[in-house]
Design a protein around this motif. Sequence first.
Motif, PDB file in Angstrom:
ATOM      1  N   SER A  22     -96.096   3.691 -97.685  1.00  0.00           N
ATOM      2  CA  SER A  22     -95.156   4.770 -97.411  1.00  0.00           C
ATOM      3  C   SER A  22     -95.653   5.571 -96.213  1.00  0.00           C
ATOM      4  O   SER A  22     -96.814   5.474 -95.817  1.00  0.00           O
ATOM      5  N   ASP A  29     -95.093   0.372 -99.966  1.00  0.00           N
ATOM      6  CA  ASP A  29     -93.702   0.200 -99.558  1.00  0.00           C
ATOM      7  C   ASP A  29     -93.301  -1.222 -99.967  1.00  0.00           C
ATOM      8  O   ASP A  29     -93.352  -2.151 -99.168  1.00  0.00           O
ATOM      9  N   GLY A 273     -96.252   1.022 -91.830  1.00  0.00           N
ATOM     10  CA  GLY A 273     -96.775   2.308 -92.267  1.00  0.00           C
ATOM     11  C   GLY A 273     -98.185   2.524 -91.770  1.00  0.00           C
ATOM     12  O   GLY A 273     -98.709   1.760 -90.958  1.00  0.00           O
TER      13      GLY A 273
END
Length: 301
Positions: A22, A29, A273
């Motif tokens: 994330s 994620d 990310g």
Amino acid sequence: MTLPAPAAPFGRALCAMITPFSPAGDALDLPGAQKLAAGLLSGGCDGLVLNGTTGESPTTTDAEKTALVRAVREAVGPGTPLVAGVGSADTAHTVELALAAERAGADGLLVVAPYYSRPPQAALEAHFRRVADAVSVPVMLYDIPVRTGVRIEPETMLRLSEHPRIAAVKDCAYDLLGSAGVLARTGLAYYAGSEELILPLRTAGGTGYVSTVANAAPGELRAALDAYDRGEVAEATRQYRRTLPLVELMMAAGLPGTVTAKALLNALGMPAGPVREPLQPAAAAVTEALLTAHHDLTAQG
């Protein structure tokens, strides 16, 4: 003439996939991981290695590791080879991780030599045998002494090759002579873990590679293998050489491959990310250089 295609228990062209996080880096994620996995496979990878060095396994929890394998398996279906990194410095913990990865859908297990404690060769052999005895899927030994502090010596490889579930090696030992000797005497499938050795190891009888650079250039990286296996040695050399500028920037410019891979994927708009500490993100100038090298590579034929 070229060497015949060797055994390939997990395919030939494997990506050591990053683990997308994330934006804050505090959670996986998983939709991003599923998207990235699908794109890597459609782009030229035969299979994926999850939760390895590039996947930031030292900073993901056991639950995150299992969730990643399960999510990627759901996305790619049952026919795609998934190898899960399960190595640790603790044999009992490694067995726990191995069993969890197998239950989550892994087809194989990447088991690194225990790090920091630097066990002698007899203890290394016992460690790998205990893991292989505990599972029912094939094991890929991960020989990377620069990180673990201990080499899996060729003689130890020869003994371990006799185990029915020890099938492969991810070779980051930078000892082509030793690797070639084991290849000549066993049925182990050797995968180059260092991109600059992809073609040299294949000419010595290796199977293929497990690559960090494949996160950003899956098709370009496998082109050398494809040309070599067609018997086109000059073309294989050309394809191999044209990957080297990106390989050097991603793997030999002073930053961990995880950092450069995530910088490049983020810049390309792909799921990635941040990296987790203690790693730090690449500087803007590094990312710009990576983008230029990537464009130069992918724009060529």
